[in-house]
Motif scaffolding. Structure first.
Motif, PDB file in Angstrom:
ATOM      1  N   PHE A  44      -1.618 -31.765 -16.195  1.00  0.00           N
ATOM      2  CA  PHE A  44      -2.108 -33.573 -15.352  1.00  0.00           C
ATOM      3  C   PHE A  44      -2.190 -33.531 -14.227  1.00  0.00           C
ATOM      4  O   PHE A  44      -2.916 -34.039 -13.671  1.00  0.00           O
ATOM      5  N   SER A  45      -1.278 -33.676 -13.006  1.00  0.00           N
ATOM      6  CA  SER A  45      -1.468 -33.896 -11.631  1.00  0.00           C
ATOM      7  C   SER A  45      -2.249 -32.619 -11.262  1.00  0.00           C
ATOM      8  O   SER A  45      -2.961 -32.749 -10.229  1.00  0.00           O
ATOM      9  N   GLU A  46      -2.867 -31.658 -11.848  1.00  0.00           N
ATOM     10  CA  GLU A  46      -4.064 -30.721 -11.357  1.00  0.00           C
ATOM     11  C   GLU A  46      -4.985 -31.223 -11.648  1.00  0.00           C
ATOM     12  O   GLU A  46      -6.588 -30.178 -10.885  1.00  0.00           O
ATOM     13  N   MET A  47      -5.162 -32.041 -11.909  1.00  0.00           N
ATOM     14  CA  MET A  47      -6.608 -32.751 -13.403  1.00  0.00           C
ATOM     15  C   MET A  47      -6.869 -33.113 -11.208  1.00  0.00           C
ATOM     16  O   MET A  47      -6.253 -33.928 -11.416  1.00  0.00           O
ATOM     17  N   GLU A  48      -8.214 -33.425 -11.875  1.00  0.00           N
ATOM     18  CA  GLU A  48      -9.226 -34.720 -10.558  1.00  0.00           C
ATOM     19  C   GLU A  48      -8.813 -36.009 -10.912  1.00  0.00           C
ATOM     20  O   GLU A  48      -8.461 -36.045 -11.819  1.00  0.00           O
ATOM     21  N   GLU A  49      -8.731 -36.647  -9.662  1.00  0.00           N
ATOM     22  CA  GLU A  49      -7.808 -37.838  -9.916  1.00  0.00           C
ATOM     23  C   GLU A  49      -9.029 -38.440 -11.485  1.00  0.00           C
ATOM     24  O   GLU A  49      -9.874 -38.290 -10.575  1.00  0.00           O
TER      25      GLU A  49
ATOM     26  N   ILE B  34      -6.035 -39.214 -16.357  1.00  0.00           N
ATOM     27  CA  ILE B  34      -5.848 -40.021 -16.930  1.00  0.00           C
ATOM     28  C   ILE B  34      -6.463 -40.407 -17.982  1.00  0.00           C
ATOM     29  O   ILE B  34      -6.708 -40.619 -19.332  1.00  0.00           O
ATOM     30  N   LYS B  35      -8.362 -39.469 -17.847  1.00  0.00           N
ATOM     31  CA  LYS B  35      -8.895 -40.296 -18.899  1.00  0.00           C
ATOM     32  C   LYS B  35      -8.686 -39.110 -19.308  1.00  0.00           C
ATOM     33  O   LYS B  35      -8.954 -39.086 -21.334  1.00  0.00           O
ATOM     34  N   LYS B  36      -8.678 -37.669 -19.743  1.00  0.00           N
ATOM     35  CA  LYS B  36      -7.917 -36.954 -21.142  1.00  0.00           C
ATOM     36  C   LYS B  36      -6.691 -36.888 -21.329  1.00  0.00           C
ATOM     37  O   LYS B  36      -6.680 -37.154 -22.333  1.00  0.00           O
TER      38      LYS B  36
END
Length: 157
Positions: free
Chosen positions: A127-132, A136-138
């Motif tokens: 979660f934290s590695e995904m782009e801002e 959240i969407k994922k």
């Protein structure tokens, strides 16, 4: 065909035992640890929110929710997913109302204990590695998966 009193009593005991066992199993399968998990309204809302997020999520290669061995202890699976739900409620949906988490804690689920579980750590790391915004969407797109695990494993056993 005549039966002795002992045979009749034994047959009644066996039949009653089978009925009680069947009733006990039926109750254990259908008694959720948190009522909202088995609410049609909750189901509908979760599905709608997940579907909406999935429709706009173009990253179909990434999955936040961990692959779980469902043969493990149901309580552990329940509490692990309750821990992930707690993360959702604190970081994604940002709500103070945590009915399900509270209900599960009251039934012995030490949710914070699962912060160090490898699946929980992997979920938060991905979660934290995904782009801002994408994380959240994922996460919202996978909320239906989360609730499926909660519904299936957070029951009296």
């Amino acid at each position: 065909m005549k039966f002795s009193t002992v045979q009749l009593v034994a047959a009644v005991v066996v039949v009653m035992s089978v009925c009680l066992l069947r009733e006990s199993v039926a109750h254990s399968i259908h008694r959720p640890l948190s009522a909202p998990l088995h609410s049609a309204d909750t189901d509908t809302m979760v599905q709608q929110v997940a579907q909406h997020a999935q429709n706009s999520d173009i990253d179909t290669d990434t999955k936040l929710m961990p692959d779980i061995d469902t043969k493990k202890n149901h309580r552990d699976i329940c509490c692990l997913h309750a821990n992930i739900l707690d993360f959702y409620l604190s970081n994604i949906l940002t709500t103070k109302e945590k009915t399900i988490s509270r209900d599960l804690k009251e039934h012995g689920c030490a949710i914070k204990h699962y912060n160090d579980h490898h699946h929980s750590i992997a979920f938060r790391k991905k979660f934290s590695e995904m782009e801002e915004g994408k994380g959240i969407k994922k996460a919202i797109g996978e909320i239906d998966i989360l609730f499926t695990f909660l519904k299936d494993f957070c029951v009296h056993a």
